[in-house]
Design a protein around this motif. Structure first.
Motif, PDB file in Angstrom:
ATOM      1  N   GLY A  88       0.781  -1.165   0.002  1.00 54.94           N
ATOM      2  CA  GLY A  88      -0.172  -0.012  -0.250  1.00 54.94           C
ATOM      3  C   GLY A  88       0.828   1.234  -0.208  1.00 54.94           C
ATOM      4  O   GLY A  88       2.020   0.995  -0.125  1.00 54.94           O
ATOM      5  N   ALA A  89       0.246   2.438   0.060  1.00 55.30           N
ATOM      6  CA  ALA A  89       0.932   3.649   0.151  1.00 55.30           C
ATOM      7  C   ALA A  89       1.828   3.617   1.379  1.00 55.30           C
ATOM      8  O   ALA A  89       1.237   3.615   2.373  1.00 55.30           O
ATOM      9  N   ILE A  90       2.901   4.185   1.236  1.00 57.00           N
ATOM     10  CA  ILE A  90       3.832   4.653   2.282  1.00 57.00           C
ATOM     11  C   ILE A  90       3.558   6.006   3.058  1.00 57.00           C
ATOM     12  O   ILE A  90       3.663   6.951   2.327  1.00 57.00           O
ATOM     13  N   PRO A  91       2.991   5.822   4.382  1.00 56.87           N
ATOM     14  CA  PRO A  91       2.865   7.138   4.972  1.00 56.87           C
ATOM     15  C   PRO A  91       4.109   7.881   5.144  1.00 56.87           C
ATOM     16  O   PRO A  91       5.186   7.196   5.299  1.00 56.87           O
ATOM     17  N   GLU A  92       3.812   9.180   5.165  1.00 54.57           N
ATOM     18  CA  GLU A  92       4.963   9.925   5.647  1.00 54.57           C
ATOM     19  C   GLU A  92       5.384   9.708   7.268  1.00 54.57           C
ATOM     20  O   GLU A  92       4.387   9.598   7.889  1.00 54.57           O
ATOM     21  N   PRO A  93       6.692   9.597   7.607  1.00 52.31           N
ATOM     22  CA  PRO A  93       7.169   9.513   8.811  1.00 52.31           C
ATOM     23  C   PRO A  93       6.384  10.516   9.991  1.00 52.31           C
ATOM     24  O   PRO A  93       6.248  11.417   9.485  1.00 52.31           O
ATOM     25  N   PRO A  94       6.180  10.160  11.163  1.00 54.63           N
ATOM     26  CA  PRO A  94       5.457  10.923  11.964  1.00 54.63           C
ATOM     27  C   PRO A  94       6.629  11.881  12.273  1.00 54.63           C
ATOM     28  O   PRO A  94       7.641  11.481  12.525  1.00 54.63           O
ATOM     29  N   PRO A  95       6.031  13.176  12.854  1.00 50.48           N
ATOM     30  CA  PRO A  95       7.133  14.250  13.467  1.00 50.48           C
ATOM     31  C   PRO A  95       7.707  13.412  14.746  1.00 50.48           C
ATOM     32  O   PRO A  95       7.078  12.713  15.365  1.00 50.48           O
ATOM     33  N   ARG A  96       8.869  13.881  15.058  1.00 50.82           N
ATOM     34  CA  ARG A  96       9.589  13.321  16.165  1.00 50.82           C
ATOM     35  C   ARG A  96       8.462  13.978  17.548  1.00 50.82           C
ATOM     36  O   ARG A  96       8.398  15.007  17.482  1.00 50.82           O
ATOM     37  N   PRO A  97       8.329  12.835  18.331  1.00 47.29           N
ATOM     38  CA  PRO A  97       7.498  13.498  19.421  1.00 47.29           C
ATOM     39  C   PRO A  97       8.491  14.159  20.374  1.00 47.29           C
ATOM     40  O   PRO A  97       9.737  13.904  20.447  1.00 47.29           O
ATOM     41  N   PRO A  98       7.900  15.584  20.837  1.00 47.65           N
ATOM     42  CA  PRO A  98       8.919  16.219  22.027  1.00 47.65           C
ATOM     43  C   PRO A  98       9.682  15.243  23.020  1.00 47.65           C
ATOM     44  O   PRO A  98       9.002  14.378  23.608  1.00 47.65           O
ATOM     45  N   GLY A  99      10.861  15.682  22.963  1.00 46.05           N
ATOM     46  CA  GLY A  99      11.746  14.921  24.120  1.00 46.05           C
ATOM     47  C   GLY A  99      12.108  13.335  23.737  1.00 46.05           C
ATOM     48  O   GLY A  99      12.421  12.780  24.792  1.00 46.05           O
ATOM     49  N   ALA A 100      11.544  12.977  22.532  1.00 44.64           N
ATOM     50  CA  ALA A 100      11.668  11.485  22.358  1.00 44.64           C
ATOM     51  C   ALA A 100      12.953  11.198  21.856  1.00 44.64           C
ATOM     52  O   ALA A 100      13.835  11.985  21.298  1.00 44.64           O
ATOM     53  N   SER A 101      13.703   9.881  22.336  1.00 43.64           N
ATOM     54  CA  SER A 101      14.751   9.468  21.753  1.00 43.64           C
ATOM     55  C   SER A 101      14.654   9.073  20.291  1.00 43.64           C
ATOM     56  O   SER A 101      13.582   8.945  19.580  1.00 43.64           O
ATOM     57  N   VAL A 102      15.912   8.747  19.389  1.00 45.38           N
ATOM     58  CA  VAL A 102      15.671   8.166  18.226  1.00 45.38           C
ATOM     59  C   VAL A 102      14.783   7.048  18.175  1.00 45.38           C
ATOM     60  O   VAL A 102      14.254   6.749  17.401  1.00 45.38           O
ATOM     61  N   ARG A 103      15.066   5.926  19.189  1.00 44.37           N
ATOM     62  CA  ARG A 103      14.281   4.565  19.417  1.00 44.37           C
ATOM     63  C   ARG A 103      12.739   4.776  19.585  1.00 44.37           C
ATOM     64  O   ARG A 103      12.164   4.287  19.033  1.00 44.37           O
ATOM     65  N   GLU A 104      12.480   5.894  20.302  1.00 42.75           N
ATOM     66  CA  GLU A 104      11.144   6.201  20.536  1.00 42.75           C
ATOM     67  C   GLU A 104      10.509   6.673  19.434  1.00 42.75           C
ATOM     68  O   GLU A 104       9.490   6.383  18.979  1.00 42.75           O
ATOM     69  N   HIS A 105      11.168   7.507  18.775  1.00 39.98           N
ATOM     70  CA  HIS A 105      10.713   8.002  17.416  1.00 39.98           C
ATOM     71  C   HIS A 105      10.433   6.994  16.471  1.00 39.98           C
ATOM     72  O   HIS A 105       9.366   6.956  15.873  1.00 39.98           O
ATOM     73  N   LEU A 106      11.409   6.130  16.204  1.00 41.01           N
ATOM     74  CA  LEU A 106      11.154   4.983  15.214  1.00 41.01           C
ATOM     75  C   LEU A 106      10.289   3.947  15.685  1.00 41.01           C
ATOM     76  O   LEU A 106       9.495   3.588  14.933  1.00 41.01           O
ATOM     77  N   SER A 107       9.874   3.799  16.878  1.00 44.34           N
ATOM     78  CA  SER A 107       8.928   3.024  17.497  1.00 44.34           C
ATOM     79  C   SER A 107       7.357   3.393  16.900  1.00 44.34           C
ATOM     80  O   SER A 107       6.391   2.508  17.012  1.00 44.34           O
ATOM     81  N   GLU A 108       7.407   4.702  16.388  1.00 44.31           N
ATOM     82  CA  GLU A 108       6.134   5.114  15.670  1.00 44.31           C
ATOM     83  C   GLU A 108       5.825   4.048  14.300  1.00 44.31           C
ATOM     84  O   GLU A 108       4.685   4.007  14.148  1.00 44.31           O
ATOM     85  N   HIS A 109       6.762   3.374  13.955  1.00 38.34           N
ATOM     86  CA  HIS A 109       6.724   2.574  12.752  1.00 38.34           C
ATOM     87  C   HIS A 109       5.878   1.419  13.273  1.00 38.34           C
ATOM     88  O   HIS A 109       4.840   0.883  12.466  1.00 38.34           O
ATOM     89  N   SER A 110       5.707   1.092  14.364  1.00 39.79           N
ATOM     90  CA  SER A 110       4.792  -0.054  14.972  1.00 39.79           C
ATOM     91  C   SER A 110       3.351   0.403  15.097  1.00 39.79           C
ATOM     92  O   SER A 110       2.715  -0.646  15.197  1.00 39.79           O
ATOM     93  N   THR A 111       2.913   1.716  14.744  1.00 42.35           N
ATOM     94  CA  THR A 111       1.523   2.100  14.990  1.00 42.35           C
ATOM     95  C   THR A 111       1.028   1.874  13.612  1.00 42.35           C
ATOM     96  O   THR A 111      -0.206   1.893  13.477  1.00 42.35           O
ATOM     97  N   SER A 112       1.495   1.692  12.710  1.00 43.27           N
ATOM     98  CA  SER A 112       1.032   1.613  11.293  1.00 43.27           C
ATOM     99  C   SER A 112       1.295   0.274  10.707  1.00 43.27           C
ATOM    100  O   SER A 112       2.488  -0.108  10.683  1.00 43.27           O
ATOM    101  N   GLN A 113       0.246  -0.314  10.251  1.00 46.19           N
ATOM    102  CA  GLN A 113       0.628  -1.880   9.715  1.00 46.19           C
ATOM    103  C   GLN A 113       1.441  -1.672   8.404  1.00 46.19           C
ATOM    104  O   GLN A 113       2.145  -2.594   8.381  1.00 46.19           O
TER     105      GLN A 113
END
Length: 184
Positions: A88-113
């Protein structure tokens, strides 16, 4: 060396010259030193995949470095399965949550199938190598200034490997028949 897979992934030595010595943290090697075999005492280093040549070659932007390193390891010495292409269509990566680490930022990938289908394989391997910056030097803080976490679980198609950092992951893969077969 001995031409063994375990040595390639887990050796405590490297062939370095004065240029490579600095990112390896080898202060006793002169800047103009010729290529020679040197013991690398840092336990976070093991074999060729924690050598600056690999780490620099797989470095890119902040988030892409984790993904590129993780994909390389997964596909070439891990499960030997290509990371599945996005469906399917690849969504834009979400913006970095304030104060998040790189790992926490990348964990946003798990919220989209769509994203999780690939990143569940690449990201864990990449996190193992997040203890190294783009030049291959050891680091304890990520690009956002947050503490680095290098632990994780590698998802094989028939099981899992839990690791504490890149050296631990590589040493486990060196003994793993699936990894040996993948490399061969």
């Amino acid at each position: 060396g001995d031409h063994r897979y375990a040595t390639m992934l887990g050796a405590d030595y490297a062939f370095v010259d004065g240029t490579v010595a600095k990112p390896l943290g080898l202060a006793n090697v002169a800047p103009n030193a010729p290529l020679s075999r040197v013991t690398v005492p840092d336990p976070r280093r093991a074999g060729i995949f924690t050598h600056p040549a690999f780490l620099v070659g797989t470095a890119d932007s902040t988030l892409a470095t984790i993904i590129r390193r993780g994909r390389f390891v997964y596909e070439r010495i891990g499960d030997c399965s290509e990371v599945p292409p996005p469906m399917g269509a690849i969504p834009e990566p979400p913006p970095r949550p304030p104060g998040a680490s790189v790992r926490e930022h990348l964990s946003e990938h798990s919220t989209s199938q769509v994203c999780a289908a690939c990143h569940q394989y690449m990201d864990p391997m990449g996190f193992a190598f997040d203890g190294f910056d783009a030049q291959g030097a050891v680091r304890t803080q990520d690009d956002y200034g947050k503490p680095v976490r290098t632990d994780g679980v590698m998802p094989f198609s028939d099981g899992r490997v839990t690791f504490s950092d890149a050296a631990d992951l590589l040493r486990q893969l060196a003994r793993d028949a699936r990894s040996q077969g993948c490399f061969a």
